[in-house]
Design a protein around this motif. Structure first.
Motif, mmCIF file in Angstrom:
data_model
loop_
_atom_site.group_PDB
_atom_site.id
_atom_site.type_symbol
_atom_site.label_atom_id
_atom_site.label_comp_id
_atom_site.label_asym_id
_atom_site.label_seq_id
_atom_site.Cartn_x
_atom_site.Cartn_y
_atom_site.Cartn_z
ATOM 1 N N CYS A 113 -9.043 -33.690 22.739
ATOM 2 C CA CYS A 113 -7.438 -33.752 22.190
ATOM 3 C C CYS A 113 -6.579 -33.432 23.422
ATOM 4 C CB CYS A 113 -6.876 -32.823 21.531
ATOM 5 S SG CYS A 113 -6.830 -33.203 19.139
ATOM 6 N N LEU A 114 -7.554 -32.819 24.318
ATOM 7 C CA LEU A 114 -7.006 -32.016 25.270
ATOM 8 C C LEU A 114 -6.868 -33.218 26.925
ATOM 9 C CD1 LEU A 114 -9.147 -28.680 26.046
ATOM 10 C CD2 LEU A 114 -6.889 -29.136 26.403
ATOM 11 N N VAL A 115 -8.200 -34.010 26.630
ATOM 12 C CA VAL A 115 -8.534 -34.996 27.420
ATOM 13 C C VAL A 115 -7.480 -36.443 26.677
ATOM 14 C CG1 VAL A 115 -10.103 -36.996 28.466
ATOM 15 C CG2 VAL A 115 -10.617 -34.812 27.569
ATOM 16 N N ALA A 116 -6.972 -36.365 25.449
ATOM 17 C CA ALA A 116 -5.837 -37.411 25.206
ATOM 18 C C ALA A 116 -4.734 -36.805 25.837
ATOM 19 C CB ALA A 116 -6.221 -37.304 23.709
ATOM 20 N N GLN A 117 -4.666 -36.155 25.738
ATOM 21 C CA GLN A 117 -2.710 -35.177 26.511
ATOM 22 C C GLN A 117 -3.020 -35.833 27.732
ATOM 23 O OE1 GLN A 117 -3.248 -31.504 24.607
ATOM 24 N NE2 GLN A 117 -2.259 -31.833 23.331
ATOM 25 N N GLU A 118 -4.399 -35.777 28.823
ATOM 26 C CA GLU A 118 -3.889 -35.832 29.798
ATOM 27 C C GLU A 118 -3.640 -36.992 30.670
ATOM 28 O OE1 GLU A 118 -7.603 -32.648 31.246
ATOM 29 O OE2 GLU A 118 -8.099 -34.390 31.426
ATOM 30 N N ARG A 119 -4.557 -38.213 29.669
ATOM 31 C CA ARG A 119 -4.009 -39.467 29.598
ATOM 32 C C ARG A 119 -3.243 -39.831 29.350
ATOM 33 N NH1 ARG A 119 -9.133 -42.067 28.774
ATOM 34 N NH2 ARG A 119 -7.693 -43.929 28.762
ATOM 35 N N THR A 120 -2.317 -39.410 27.931
ATOM 36 C CA THR A 120 -1.259 -40.353 26.865
ATOM 37 C C THR A 120 0.308 -39.097 27.559
ATOM 38 O OG1 THR A 120 -1.724 -39.233 25.348
ATOM 39 C CG2 THR A 120 -3.000 -41.208 25.232
ATOM 40 N N GLY A 121 0.415 -38.340 28.020
ATOM 41 C CA GLY A 121 1.105 -37.114 27.215
ATOM 42 C C GLY A 121 1.496 -36.925 26.924
ATOM 43 N N GLY A 122 1.081 -36.898 25.737
ATOM 44 C CA GLY A 122 0.768 -36.001 24.667
ATOM 45 C C GLY A 122 0.903 -36.716 23.400
ATOM 46 N N GLY A 123 1.596 -36.472 22.540
ATOM 47 C CA GLY A 123 1.451 -37.212 21.793
ATOM 48 C C GLY A 123 0.086 -36.837 20.521
#
Length: 262
Positions: free
Chosen positions: A107-117
């Protein structure tokens, strides 16, 4: 929080599970996505699933042999590199000790990549007889692990369930290298991580996690876990802090790491 584990009604049946380093597994997942696959089954290797660092004696012989070797946020960034995280879903197959750490890192990396959600992920837990945890949970170690997993996954919309028989039986693909070679490469990555990261930041984050871990289902513990992982603390270091905070019931089975953790 008490997690209710359900086996998936429809099993994910990949041709084979990727194994090896994060980079090698990433290449496999990218090929799958290029061929049109939109749901990935990501398997953690045994040391990762049990919360060990790849350079720990307890990890010997298992690094990269039955899944991806993930020791830190750097490995998770490599594992997810180039994947359209807002356009695919994934199931992570892992043991209970490493589950909250893997979900938090994803989730940390996904937030880095997608800007949240919300994190487009679910966690499938291996049972104890399939390497899901280091020993019986009657001493209370399983309860705080499950509470922490719930604290991480529920707010992020990450479903937690028991792995299906088909997932547990999915074959591993050919290993790109021997366990010794993968372990040596992971040990080198860990050495570089420890040399380059801000030790003061890691120390502060682990100290905060140590204090908050007494209440593993609390938001503060979830945030402290994320802060420690984001700072560059390794799986073994974070797991070592949690085991100590929870009474060290499994310290003997988990012993043997470099630095602060195992």
């Amino acid at each position: 929080m008490r997690l209710t584990l359900r086996t998936a009604a429809t099993a994910v049946r990949p041709a084979h599970l990727a194994r090896g380093s994060a980079s090698e597994c990433n290449a496999h997942y990218r090929r799958q996505v290029e061929r049109g696959k939109r749901h990935l089954l990501v398997c953690a290797d045994r040391p990762t699933g049990l919360g060990h660092d790849s350079d720990a004696p307890a990890a010997s012989g298992g690094v990269g042999q039955a899944g991806a070797a993930v020791d830190s946020i750097d490995d998770m960034r490599v594992l997810l590199r180039g994947l359209p995280l807002d356009g695919i879903t994934a199931t992570v197959l892992t043991g209970l000790p490493g589950a909250a750490l893997l979900a938090s890192l994803w989730c940390l990396v996904a937030q880095e990549r997608t800007g949240g959600g919300r994190c487009r992920l679910e966690v499938a837990l291996r049972p104890p007889e399939c390497g899901g945890q280091p020993g019986p949970t009657a001493d209370g170690y399983g309860a705080p692990l499950s509470a922490l997993l719930g604290a991480v996954c529920t707010p992020a919309g990450v479903r937690v369930r028991a792995a299906s028989p088909a997932e547990l039986a999915a074959p591993c693909g050919p290993a790109p290298a021997s366990s010794g070679a993968i372990a040596a490469a992971q040990a080198e990555r860990l050495a570089k991580l420890r040399a380059w990261r801000c030790e003061d930041r890691v120390d502060r984050a682990l100290a905060a996690l140590r204090v908050s871990a007494a209440d593993p289902g609390n938001r503060r513990t979830r945030d402290a876990l994320g802060d420690a992982l984001a700072a560059g603390a390794s799986f073994g270091e974070v797991s070592g802090v949690l085991r100590t905070a929870w009474g060290g019931a499994h310290r003997a089975s988990a012993a043997g790491g470099a630095g602060r953790g195992d």
